[in-house]
Design an enzyme around this catalytic site. Structure first.
Site, short mmCIF file in Angstrom:
data_model
loop_
_atom_site.label_atom_id
_atom_site.label_comp_id
_atom_site.label_asym_id
_atom_site.label_seq_id
_atom_site.Cartn_x
_atom_site.Cartn_y
_atom_site.Cartn_z
N GLN A 99 -9.34 0.47 -1.62
CA GLN A 99 -8.81 -0.51 -0.65
C GLN A 99 -9.79 -0.75 0.50
OE1 GLN A 99 -7.07 2.13 -1.85
NE2 GLN A 99 -4.88 1.76 -1.85
N ASP A 149 1.85 4.62 7.15
CA ASP A 149 2.94 4.30 6.22
C ASP A 149 4.26 4.78 6.79
OD1 ASP A 149 1.61 3.22 3.55
OD2 ASP A 149 0.30 4.66 4.51
N ASN A 174 -0.27 8.68 6.35
CA ASN A 174 -1.16 7.56 6.02
C ASN A 174 -1.97 7.93 4.77
OD1 ASN A 174 -2.16 4.90 6.73
ND2 ASN A 174 -4.09 5.89 7.24
N LYS A 175 -2.79 7.01 4.31
CA LYS A 175 -3.58 7.20 3.08
C LYS A 175 -4.25 8.58 3.05
CE LYS A 175 -3.88 4.76 0.48
NZ LYS A 175 -2.97 4.70 -0.66
P1 RI2 Z 1 -0.32 -1.86 6.89
C1 RI2 Z 1 -1.66 1.63 2.97
O1 RI2 Z 1 -1.15 2.20 1.79
C2 RI2 Z 1 -2.57 2.52 3.75
O2 RI2 Z 1 -2.17 3.87 3.79
C3 RI2 Z 1 -2.46 1.84 5.09
O3 RI2 Z 1 -3.00 2.58 6.15
C4 RI2 Z 1 -0.98 1.62 5.17
O4 RI2 Z 1 -0.60 1.21 3.86
C5 RI2 Z 1 -0.46 0.67 6.21
O5 RI2 Z 1 -0.76 -0.64 5.93
P2 RI2 Z 1 -1.40 1.59 0.26
O6 RI2 Z 1 -0.36 0.52 0.05
O7 RI2 Z 1 1.17 -1.83 7.00
O8 RI2 Z 1 -2.79 1.09 0.16
O9 RI2 Z 1 -0.99 -1.66 8.23
O10 RI2 Z 1 -1.15 2.78 -0.62
O11 RI2 Z 1 -0.85 -3.07 6.16
#
Ligand code: RI2
Length: 270
Positions: A130, A174, A183-184
């Site tokens: 990502q 998250d 978070n990730k």
């Molecule tokens: P926004 C993502 O998870 C990442 O962990 C990122 O920091 C978080 O969502 C928040 O994203 P994934 O869907 O709400 O890539 O700021 O597993 O966009």
């Protein structure tokens, strides 16, 4: 495509990370649930990505306030977040980020438009990369970006090999919990290194990511890591991890730039 098919496609896209990031997932789930507002739909959306309380909170808001009002929250919260992040960025700074967070990317693009001078270091974020999405979007907005492999996080933060040192870290979230932020995966290690190198770490997140409940850490399919793995090798693929509250300088949300504990108090009230 009828509503049932549309609903199933959204659930599948969320599972496959074609729809990515807590905020985008919550928005897509809101739309899907509006197509089919039943108990079963709620359950399949909630289980599509188990580490996403914003999705759950959004569906509950929909039941109280309806589609339009719930949807409006996303943009109005982001507008406020952008202004708060703008205040925290110093000119000529280097900002580090990880994975892809729409809250972080949006606010950096906003800061660039408002003539802040800064560059960004980020990580590619295996296994789904990502970080490339982050790098492409920032590049498109005219922001100077350097991408590091994940194992080079320490080098990215401190090394003499870099022309400039990281001055702040912006991470998405998250889930924001009393004990810290989920978070990730990789974020926990980043937080520990940030503390070691005395680099302030900010969480940029919508307050609807707050949860007072237990949030499980999603473990994803091993094939994302090694699709043709030889027999008898076990693969672990946790998608997220917790950043302990003590490592967080502030949580930047639509509620303001708040210490983690202040954020929890305010988010609880909302
Ligand atoms: P926004 C993502 O998870 C990442 O962990 C990122 O920091 C978080 O969502 C928040 O994203 P994934 O869907 O709400 O890539 O700021 O597993 O966009």
């Amino acid at each position: 495509m009828n509503n049932k098919k549309r609903f199933s496609k959204i659930v599948q896209d969320i599972k496959d990370i074609k729809i990515q990031g807590a905020r985008n997932i919550a928005k897509a789930a809101l739309y899907a649930y509006s197509l089919s507002p039943t108990k079963e739909s709620m359950s399949s959306l909630v289980h599509a990505r188990p580490t996403e309380p914003m999705l759950v909170n959004t569906l509950h808001k929909f039941e109280k306030f309806g589609y339009k009002k719930t949807l409006e929250h996303f943009q109005s919260a982001q507008d406020k977040i952008n202004k708060f992040v703008l205040r925290t960025i110093r000119n000529n700074s280097v900002i580090f980020t990880h994975c892809h967070s729409s809250a972080v990317v949006n606010s950096l693009v906003y800061a660039k438009k408002h003539r802040k001078r800064f560059e960004v270091y980020n990580t590619e974020t295996r296994p789904l990369f990502q970080g490339r999405k982050t790098a492409s979007e920032l590049k498109k907005a005219g922001i100077k970006i350097t991408t590091f492999i994940d194992s080079a996080i320490d080098i990215a933060l401190e090394s003499k090999q870099n022309s400039r040192k990281v001055s702040m870290i912006l991470l998405g979230a998250d889930a924001v919990l009393k004990s810290g932020v989920i978070n990730k995966v990789g974020s926990g290690m980043i937080a520990e290194l940030a503390s070691l190198h005395k680099i302030p770490l900010y969480i940029v997140a919508d307050s609807w990511k707050y949860s007072s409940h237990y949030v499980p850490i999603e473990e994803r399919d091993f094939r994302e890591v090694w699709s043709r793995v030889p027999k008898n090798i076990k693969i672990r693929n946790p998608a997220f991890e917790k950043i302990q509250a003590r490592y967080i300088k502030a949580v930047i949300s639509e509620l303001g730039i708040l210490s983690h504990s202040e954020f929890i108090k305010k988010a609880k009230k909302n």
